[in-house]
Design a protein around this motif. Sequence first.
Motif, PDB file in Angstrom:
ATOM      1  N   THR A  79       0.858  -1.180   0.000  1.00  0.00           N
ATOM      2  CA  THR A  79       0.000   0.000   0.000  1.00  0.00           C
ATOM      3  C   THR A  79       0.896   1.233   0.000  1.00  0.00           C
ATOM      4  OG1 THR A  79      -1.752  -1.181   1.147  1.00  0.00           O
ATOM      5  CG2 THR A  79      -1.794   1.219   1.313  1.00  0.00           C
ATOM      6  N   ILE A  80       0.597   2.181  -0.889  1.00  0.00           N
ATOM      7  CA  ILE A  80       1.465   3.354  -1.052  1.00  0.00           C
ATOM      8  C   ILE A  80       0.664   4.649  -0.917  1.00  0.00           C
ATOM      9  CG2 ILE A  80       3.030   4.600  -2.601  1.00  0.00           C
ATOM     10  CD1 ILE A  80       3.885   2.096  -3.831  1.00  0.00           C
ATOM     11  N   LEU A  81       1.241   5.589  -0.163  1.00  0.00           N
ATOM     12  CA  LEU A  81       0.693   6.938  -0.112  1.00  0.00           C
ATOM     13  C   LEU A  81       1.537   7.858  -0.989  1.00  0.00           C
ATOM     14  CD1 LEU A  81      -1.152   9.146   1.314  1.00  0.00           C
ATOM     15  CD2 LEU A  81       0.938   9.660   2.571  1.00  0.00           C
ATOM     16  N   GLY A  82       0.874   8.534  -1.898  1.00  0.00           N
ATOM     17  CA  GLY A  82       1.513   9.633  -2.633  1.00  0.00           C
ATOM     18  C   GLY A  82       1.199  10.906  -1.877  1.00  0.00           C
ATOM     19  N   GLY A  83       2.210  11.515  -1.268  1.00  0.00           N
ATOM     20  CA  GLY A  83       1.969  12.518  -0.235  1.00  0.00           C
ATOM     21  C   GLY A  83       1.502  13.866  -0.686  1.00  0.00           C
ATOM     22  N   GLY A  84       1.394  14.072  -1.979  1.00  0.00           N
ATOM     23  CA  GLY A  84       0.877  15.359  -2.417  1.00  0.00           C
ATOM     24  C   GLY A  84       1.369  15.660  -3.812  1.00  0.00           C
ATOM     25  N   PHE A  85       0.410  15.846  -4.720  1.00  0.00           N
ATOM     26  CA  PHE A  85       0.750  16.232  -6.089  1.00  0.00           C
ATOM     27  C   PHE A  85      -0.417  17.056  -6.623  1.00  0.00           C
ATOM     28  CE2 PHE A  85      -1.237  12.045  -6.192  1.00  0.00           C
ATOM     29  CZ  PHE A  85      -2.189  12.171  -7.187  1.00  0.00           C
ATOM     30  N   PRO A  86      -0.120  17.934  -7.615  1.00  0.00           N
ATOM     31  CA  PRO A  86      -1.161  18.832  -8.112  1.00  0.00           C
ATOM     32  C   PRO A  86      -2.159  18.107  -9.010  1.00  0.00           C
ATOM     33  CG  PRO A  86       0.899  19.183  -9.310  1.00  0.00           C
ATOM     34  CD  PRO A  86       1.186  18.160  -8.257  1.00  0.00           C
ATOM     35  N   VAL A  87      -3.445  18.342  -8.760  1.00  0.00           N
ATOM     36  CA  VAL A  87      -4.493  17.818  -9.646  1.00  0.00           C
ATOM     37  C   VAL A  87      -5.320  19.014 -10.120  1.00  0.00           C
ATOM     38  CG1 VAL A  87      -6.542  16.367  -9.799  1.00  0.00           C
ATOM     39  CG2 VAL A  87      -4.556  15.572  -8.499  1.00  0.00           C
ATOM     40  N   PRO A  88      -5.358  19.250 -11.446  1.00  0.00           N
ATOM     41  CA  PRO A  88      -6.022  20.434 -11.991  1.00  0.00           C
ATOM     42  C   PRO A  88      -7.517  20.487 -11.663  1.00  0.00           C
ATOM     43  CG  PRO A  88      -4.668  19.389 -13.674  1.00  0.00           C
ATOM     44  CD  PRO A  88      -4.694  18.451 -12.505  1.00  0.00           C
ATOM     45  N   THR A  89      -8.019  21.715 -11.522  1.00  0.00           N
ATOM     46  CA  THR A  89      -9.460  21.948 -11.346  1.00  0.00           C
ATOM     47  C   THR A  89      -9.919  22.890 -12.455  1.00  0.00           C
ATOM     48  OG1 THR A  89      -9.276  23.988 -10.079  1.00  0.00           O
ATOM     49  CG2 THR A  89      -9.077  21.941  -8.837  1.00  0.00           C
ATOM     50  N   ASP A  90     -11.229  23.108 -12.543  1.00  0.00           N
ATOM     51  CA  ASP A  90     -11.774  23.998 -13.580  1.00  0.00           C
ATOM     52  C   ASP A  90     -11.342  25.443 -13.391  1.00  0.00           C
ATOM     53  OD1 ASP A  90     -13.026  21.863 -14.701  1.00  0.00           O
ATOM     54  OD2 ASP A  90     -14.936  22.182 -13.665  1.00  0.00           O
ATOM     55  N   SER A  91     -11.013  25.801 -12.158  1.00  0.00           N
ATOM     56  CA  SER A  91     -10.669  27.198 -11.853  1.00  0.00           C
ATOM     57  C   SER A  91      -9.303  27.604 -12.396  1.00  0.00           C
ATOM     58  CB  SER A  91     -10.652  27.395 -10.343  1.00  0.00           C
ATOM     59  OG  SER A  91      -9.501  26.761  -9.806  1.00  0.00           O
ATOM     60  N   GLY A  92      -8.534  26.645 -12.886  1.00  0.00           N
ATOM     61  CA  GLY A  92      -7.178  26.967 -13.317  1.00  0.00           C
ATOM     62  C   GLY A  92      -6.158  26.698 -12.223  1.00  0.00           C
ATOM     63  N   LYS A  93      -6.644  26.592 -10.982  1.00  0.00           N
ATOM     64  CA  LYS A  93      -5.743  26.198  -9.898  1.00  0.00           C
ATOM     65  C   LYS A  93      -5.766  24.673  -9.762  1.00  0.00           C
ATOM     66  CE  LYS A  93      -6.135  30.517  -7.290  1.00  0.00           C
ATOM     67  NZ  LYS A  93      -6.341  31.133  -5.956  1.00  0.00           N
ATOM     68  N   VAL A  94      -4.971  24.172  -8.834  1.00  0.00           N
ATOM     69  CA  VAL A  94      -4.897  22.723  -8.623  1.00  0.00           C
ATOM     70  C   VAL A  94      -5.309  22.396  -7.188  1.00  0.00           C
ATOM     71  CG1 VAL A  94      -3.038  22.452 -10.311  1.00  0.00           C
ATOM     72  CG2 VAL A  94      -2.454  22.807  -7.895  1.00  0.00           C
ATOM     73  N   TYR A  95      -5.669  21.158  -6.948  1.00  0.00           N
ATOM     74  CA  TYR A  95      -5.754  20.671  -5.569  1.00  0.00           C
ATOM     75  C   TYR A  95      -4.426  20.002  -5.228  1.00  0.00           C
ATOM     76  CZ  TYR A  95     -10.829  21.295  -5.157  1.00  0.00           C
ATOM     77  OH  TYR A  95     -12.084  21.829  -5.074  1.00  0.00           O
ATOM     78  N   ASN A  96      -3.921  20.263  -4.034  1.00  0.00           N
ATOM     79  CA  ASN A  96      -2.745  19.552  -3.542  1.00  0.00           C
ATOM     80  C   ASN A  96      -3.281  18.239  -2.944  1.00  0.00           C
ATOM     81  OD1 ASN A  96      -0.399  18.671  -2.340  1.00  0.00           O
ATOM     82  ND2 ASN A  96       0.138  20.659  -1.452  1.00  0.00           N
ATOM     83  N   THR A  97      -3.079  17.157  -3.681  1.00  0.00           N
ATOM     84  CA  THR A  97      -3.809  15.910  -3.442  1.00  0.00           C
ATOM     85  C   THR A  97      -2.927  14.822  -2.863  1.00  0.00           C
ATOM     86  OG1 THR A  97      -5.146  16.451  -5.383  1.00  0.00           O
ATOM     87  CG2 THR A  97      -5.229  14.168  -4.620  1.00  0.00           C
ATOM     88  N   ALA A  98      -3.382  14.194  -1.793  1.00  0.00           N
ATOM     89  CA  ALA A  98      -2.705  12.999  -1.275  1.00  0.00           C
ATOM     90  C   ALA A  98      -3.557  11.787  -1.649  1.00  0.00           C
ATOM     91  CB  ALA A  98      -2.545  13.080   0.238  1.00  0.00           C
ATOM     92  N   LEU A  99      -2.885  10.744  -2.134  1.00  0.00           N
ATOM     93  CA  LEU A  99      -3.615   9.581  -2.648  1.00  0.00           C
ATOM     94  C   LEU A  99      -3.047   8.298  -2.055  1.00  0.00           C
ATOM     95  CD1 LEU A  99      -5.725   8.692  -4.797  1.00  0.00           C
ATOM     96  CD2 LEU A  99      -3.845   8.575  -6.426  1.00  0.00           C
ATOM     97  N   LEU A 100      -3.949   7.473  -1.504  1.00  0.00           N
ATOM     98  CA  LEU A 100      -3.545   6.188  -0.938  1.00  0.00           C
ATOM     99  C   LEU A 100      -4.039   5.081  -1.862  1.00  0.00           C
ATOM    100  CD1 LEU A 100      -2.201   5.000   1.719  1.00  0.00           C
ATOM    101  CD2 LEU A 100      -4.549   4.657   2.541  1.00  0.00           C
TER     102      LEU A 100
END
Length: 270
Positions: A79-100
């Motif tokens: 099981t791996i956690l990706g501790g934070g990477f940008p995921v684009p949104t409609d606003s032009g900004k990104v979410y700083n996303t953690a994914l398990l």
Amino acid sequence: MKSYLAAAIQMTSVPDVQKNLAQAEEFIDLAVNQGAQLVGLPENFAFMGEEDEKLAQANSIAQESEKFLKTMAQRYQVTILGGGFPVPTDSGKVYNTALLVDSSGQEVSRYLKVHLFDVNVPDGNTYRESSTVMAGKELPEICVTEKLGNIGLSVCYDVRFPELYRDLSRQGAHVLFVPAAFTAFTGKDHWQVLLQARAIENTCYVIAPAQTGINYARRQTHGHAMIIDPWGVILADAGEQPGIAIAEINPGRIEQVRRQMPSLQHRVFM
Ligand SMILES: O=C(O)CNC(=O)[C@H](CS)NC(=O)CCC(=O)C(=O)O
């Protein structure tokens, strides 16, 4: 849940996705060879560089990061956690996303960083994370697993907001992830103390993967990826070089500490 080994990876990510993912795989391989079943990568593992460059590449960073985490989890059966990477949104900004991602390569938990680092650090560096990142608005939900216990996610600057972790422990968390890219300046005085406090007050394990060294331009990160037990004892500390911190997550220890120090049962206000 039986005892198992967990690893917090420490890396020096740079503005080069392929280089970073190669470094990450090297340390995942090392952790798995030492027996780790749960492996965490730090915030910005896939890309650490100027904000405008991050935005311009956000689409491909997001795709490559997700694909990488799922491929690694399946290939190494962890099981791996990706501790934070940008995921684009409609606003032009990104979410700083953690994914398990679990060992079958399935996404099991996703968290969008809520607290954004808009701070003028006394060393002269200014940070405006909100200029490129949209704040998540929801408390993370714990991920309930049979083999690894109940896992709660957070990212970096979140560690300064104890109410988030209180909510995770209220939900039944055993393990709290704090993947980070802490500044060298704040890190030297705050990093370890904050992590130990979150572990002690919630009687949970804390797994804190970290960025270390010179990442780009004048950006320097603190390092000291670590794993802390529910009593607040530091079980492993990666120091300042890229590498891994590895330690046992033991459910018996959680029960023991919660008997010795039943503070979670004495909460009055939440
Ligand atoms: O800096 C970059 O290049 C990328 N950004 C990050 O790594 C993030 C958001 S700016 N850093 C933090 O949250 C540091 C928190 C921190 O250091 C503290 O709370 O003291």
